[in-house]
Write an enzyme that holds these catalytic residues in place. Sequence first.
Site, short mmCIF file in Angstrom:
data_model
loop_
_atom_site.label_atom_id
_atom_site.label_comp_id
_atom_site.label_asym_id
_atom_site.label_seq_id
_atom_site.Cartn_x
_atom_site.Cartn_y
_atom_site.Cartn_z
N THR A 1 0.84 -1.20 0.00
CA THR A 1 0.00 0.00 0.00
C THR A 1 0.88 1.26 0.00
OG1 THR A 1 -1.78 -1.08 1.15
CG2 THR A 1 -1.58 1.28 1.54
N ARG B 1 -14.43 -7.35 -0.03
CA ARG B 1 -13.68 -6.96 1.17
C ARG B 1 -13.10 -5.54 1.02
NH1 ARG B 1 -8.13 -5.25 2.35
NH2 ARG B 1 -7.69 -5.85 4.49
N GLY C 1 -10.57 -2.78 3.09
CA GLY C 1 -9.59 -2.69 4.16
C GLY C 1 -9.66 -1.37 4.92
N THR D 1 -0.30 1.29 6.92
CA THR D 1 -0.18 0.15 6.02
C THR D 1 -0.03 -1.12 6.85
OG1 THR D 1 1.15 -0.94 4.32
CG2 THR D 1 2.32 0.58 5.78
N GLY E 1 -5.20 -4.76 7.27
CA GLY E 1 -6.22 -3.75 7.46
C GLY E 1 -7.27 -4.05 8.51
N1 ASP Z 1 -3.84 -1.99 4.73
C1 ASP Z 1 -4.11 -2.53 3.43
C2 ASP Z 1 -5.38 -3.32 3.47
O1 ASP Z 1 -5.61 -4.00 4.45
C3 ASP Z 1 -3.01 -3.40 2.92
C4 ASP Z 1 -1.62 -2.81 3.08
O2 ASP Z 1 -1.41 -1.86 3.78
O3 ASP Z 1 -0.69 -3.29 2.49
O4 ASP Z 1 -6.12 -3.30 2.54
#
Ligand code: ASP
Length: 350
Positions: free
Chosen positions: A213, A241, A243, A264, A267
């Site tokens: 992310t 889904r 996040g 990040t 999530g």
């Molecule tokens: N936080 C993001 C999610 O859960 C994924 C990530 O940060 O890499 O969608």
Amino acid sequence: MSLKRAFLSIFTAFWVLSSVVGCTADSSGASESDVAIVIHGGAGTILKATMTDETEAAYRAKLEEALRAGHDVLSEGRSSLDAVIAAIQIMEDSPLFNSGVGAVFTSEGTHELDASIMDGATRNAGAVAGVKTVRSPIALARIVMEKSPHVMMSGSGAEAYAEENGLEMVENSFFYTERRFNALKRAQEREMSTLQVDAFDLPLSPGAEKIGTVGAVALDRQGNLAAGTSTGGMTNKKFGRVGDAPIIGAGTYADNRTAAISATGHGEYFIRGVIAHDIASRIDYAGEDLVTAANAVIMDKLGELGGTGGVISLDRSGAIAMPFNTEGMYRGYIDMDGNMVIQIYGPSGE
Ligand code: ASP
């Protein structure tokens, strides 16, 4: 009261008042060099031992490009919101990161993108979830914030709104990369229901959750903070889904009175822990400084919940905190003195 004394007290009152106003203007960060930007490109299992020099150089170069793009905007005297967008769009367009081009695949072999942005001056915010055909989800989040009476739009409605507002629309396959497609195949072969697929085609293991992310937080010359986050979410995600990235208070938060934060990681835990807002709340209610608050929330609270990941954060004094509880987090900043730092690994691997 004599005329002379009355005049003196009016003069004194005026002097005190102008000093206070002057003080406020100074502490708002109004001086020309008082700008800063911090970015991340995802947290997870990122180990020096498994990174080639070439890959590391590519990440460092792209992080630097994003930092400079955001910093140039701030140096021109433009807003922290503009800087956040500029930095994030560089990363959305890069296949290295899990946002825009290079976004991970859903279980159906498509890409569903989430993003959000928040203005620390007004605490206005915009977010989009599950968009498939908008080239820059962070740009759409800003349009939702600035042009609509809403905070969050999802799916086909968000896409219709993007088109109506003249944003660039693309085929879903525009976001395709072979690496992410292979990651989906591996996840499905191993029947992983959600995420945790490493970005470098390393053997898949439960801890190998490099995700990618992107996010940015910035402070402009007017002393205003902003935060933004953009992501493809998690490999093999199902059932629409969503996040934390588009959830204001979980993955993104900005308030001039406290801090700007972008997260990040896994999530679901950031949503349950309301992580970004929790950092701001500790500053607000407990009077903690940014570094103490951010470290406590990531190292204690997130970990206690069982979550993995990290945040980037910045306050109006220019203080920066970038804690994470994973092996690494792509991250970097240009601080108020103009120093640029780019880091990838954790304390043991840097
Ligand atoms: N936080 C993001 C999610 O859960 C994924 C990530 O940060 O890499 O969608």
